[in-house]
Each structure stands twice: as C-alpha cells, then as structure tokens.
Design a protein around this motif. Structure first.
Motif: not given
Length: 308
Positions: A83-85, A91-92, A110-115, A117-120
């Motif tokens: 996880f990058e600030k 970002f992942n 490009m596609f965080p695992f929503y819902p 992986e919230v917050g990415v």
C-alpha cells in the motif's frame, strides 16, 4: 526457442508483522536451489500484509532492500505490492526491478476489490516493460484480471507474459483460476499468477500458457514455483492461432468496433439501476414486512383465482 525462467514464491503472509526478512530468505533459498532462474515474482501485499495502516510512501526502505536483492542475484524482481501513500491517497503498488537493481516501472492496481478493499484508490496507467532479447512483460494485480479490458490492453501493447500478483483467500478462487486460463487464451499470452497464504491468500497459484492450458497449479502450502517459459510460443500462437485454430488478437485488430459503452458520458441506465457499490446487507425491516405480506397474499388466494 526463446527460454526464460520465472519463479513464483507462494509464501505465508502475516498481517501483524513485516514479512520482508522472510521474503529475502525465500529469495536466498530460491536462488541457491535454482540458480538458473532469471525473474522472481511474489504475491500481492506480501511485504506488509493487507491492512491499510501499513501504507507508506514510495520509494522506501523496502523497495531499496528489494533492489539490493535483485542486484545481488542479477535477476528481474517483482516483489508483490504494498500500500502506497501518495498525494493524500492510498494505492496498491508494485515495483519492477531489473538485474542491476534499478526501478524500471511501478504499477498501481486499476481495480481495487471494492466494496471490500475500501480506502484504496484506483491507478490509471498500464505497465509494460521489456526484458532485452527475451520479450515484453505486463503487470496486473489480483482483481484487475476480472476486467478483460485490462489484460487485453496489455496484450495490445505487446505484452507476451502477464505477471499477476494476487491476494485471494476467498471462496471464489476456483472462478479466478478459470479467469486466468481464459485471459491467457483469449490474449494468447503466458499468465503467471502468484497467490499468498494465511492472511495473504489461500495459495493455488497458477501458470497458464498462450493456449490457456495450465502449466502448473500449486497447492495450498508454501511453494517455490520455478518454470522455464518458451516465449516464442506466444508469437507462434498469435501468428498461427491457438492450437492452429482461433486467432483472437488478429480478429480484434481487424474488426475493432466502436464500443459505445466505453465512451465518456454515454448513458448506462441498466448499470445505473444496479445500485451503489457497497457491501450487501441484510434486508431492512420494511423489505421483510413486504416479503411477508406477499407470501401471505399468495397463500390466501383461492385456488380458482390463481393466475388471473
């Protein structure tokens, strides 16, 4: 034949403490057991686990340590992701390191695992890089693979091997394995999918060839997966067809449609009707009462009037 040896490392990942020293040890073991390996790939979020509080800026000490390991063994290295600030967001992100220990590219999922992986925040740039005298490689992370456009874009950019760090510990792993085979076949490329263990996933890493056939599927224990790929198989498949049959990349090239759903501003009423991207919840009380009312009315309807 254009051989190139890649090792995937499927290892236990802790969410409580850093996994960096274990990654370095696994690298030492891998390169001593299999000194002919030319590239090593770890799983998604392998270094620090899947919790957002581990997010840090890039470059950082972890990336530097991985650069030193790549240089030590003269290998290409994709040490999973972290996880990058960045710019107040998270970002992942995965780094690509060459045998000289240099960062040649970084890729943010490009596609965080929503819902879930919230917050990415989603990345917006594709990642390909060239290994001299070998071929072109692309990077994709976990849930990206569920969106065919991502792998197709990498293939159109010339990627012959897709490196795919994954963190999947959920019951849909079987589905992902089928997607991996499908993405490899319809894009006529190798796909090297590396999953973690414990908080890093349920294992079952998979390597697929450009005809979609499984070259290797791991179990659910720690494994080092060294495989020599014949990169020429990709060109042969793309020129002559999968099993000398379908030629999907050429067909796509020669018959690209104007897919209106991809145009900015296009109304998408059906997709909009699906509701917000949130975790499913229990039925609210009103919905329960309406369901109960409907069931009661069905039971109370006289036999002679049913269906009128």
């Amino acid at each position: 034949m254009k051989p190139f040896a890649i090792a995937g490392i499927q290892m236990k990942v802790s969410a409580i403490h850093s996994n960096v020293e274990m990654m370095k040890l696994k690298l030492d073991i891998t390169m001593n057991l299999y000194p002919w390996v030319e590239m090593v790939v770890f799983s998604e979020l392998c270094a620090f686990g899947p919790l957002l509080h581990t997010a840090q800026e890039v470059p950082n000490s972890f990336e530097l340590e991985m650069q030193e390991m790549a240089k030590k063994y003269g290998i290409w290295l994709l040490p999973g992701s972290i996880f990058e600030k960045k710019d107040g967001k998270i970002f992942n992100t995965a780094s690509v390191i060459n045998p000289n220990g240099e960062i040649v590219n970084r890729y943010s999922k490009m596609f965080p695992f929503y819902p879930y992986e919230v917050g990415v925040t989603a990345g917006n740039e594709f990642c390909v890089f060239d290994v001299p005298d070998v071929g072109r490689f692309g990077v994709s992370i976990c849930y990206d693979m569920w969106f065919p456009e991502t792998i197709r874009t990498l293939a159109v950019m010339g990627a012959e091997v897709i490196l795919h760090p994954t963190l999947t510990g959920t019951i849909d792993r079987d589905i992902e394995l089928s997607i991996a085979r499908a993405m490899a076949s319809v894009n006529q490329c190798f796909l090297f999918d590396v999953n973690g263990l414990d908080t890093g996933g349920s294992g079952r890493s998979i390597v697929c060839g450009p005809d979609g056939r499984v070259l290797y599927e791991a179990g659910s224990t720690e494994e080092i997966i060294p495989i020599e790929l014949d990169i020429d198989r990709v060109k042969r498949s793309r020129e002559l067809g999968i099993l000398r049959l379908g030629q999907p990349l050429k067909s796509f090239r020669d018959n690209i449609k104007d897919f209106s759903i991809y145009q900015a501003g296009t109304p998408l009423p059906y997709l909009d009707s699906l509701g917000p991207l949130i975790k499913p919840k229990k039925l609210d009380e009103l919905a329960k009462l309406r369901q109960k009312e409907s069931e009661y009315n069905q039971e109370a309807t006289p036999m002679g009037f049913k269906g009128l």
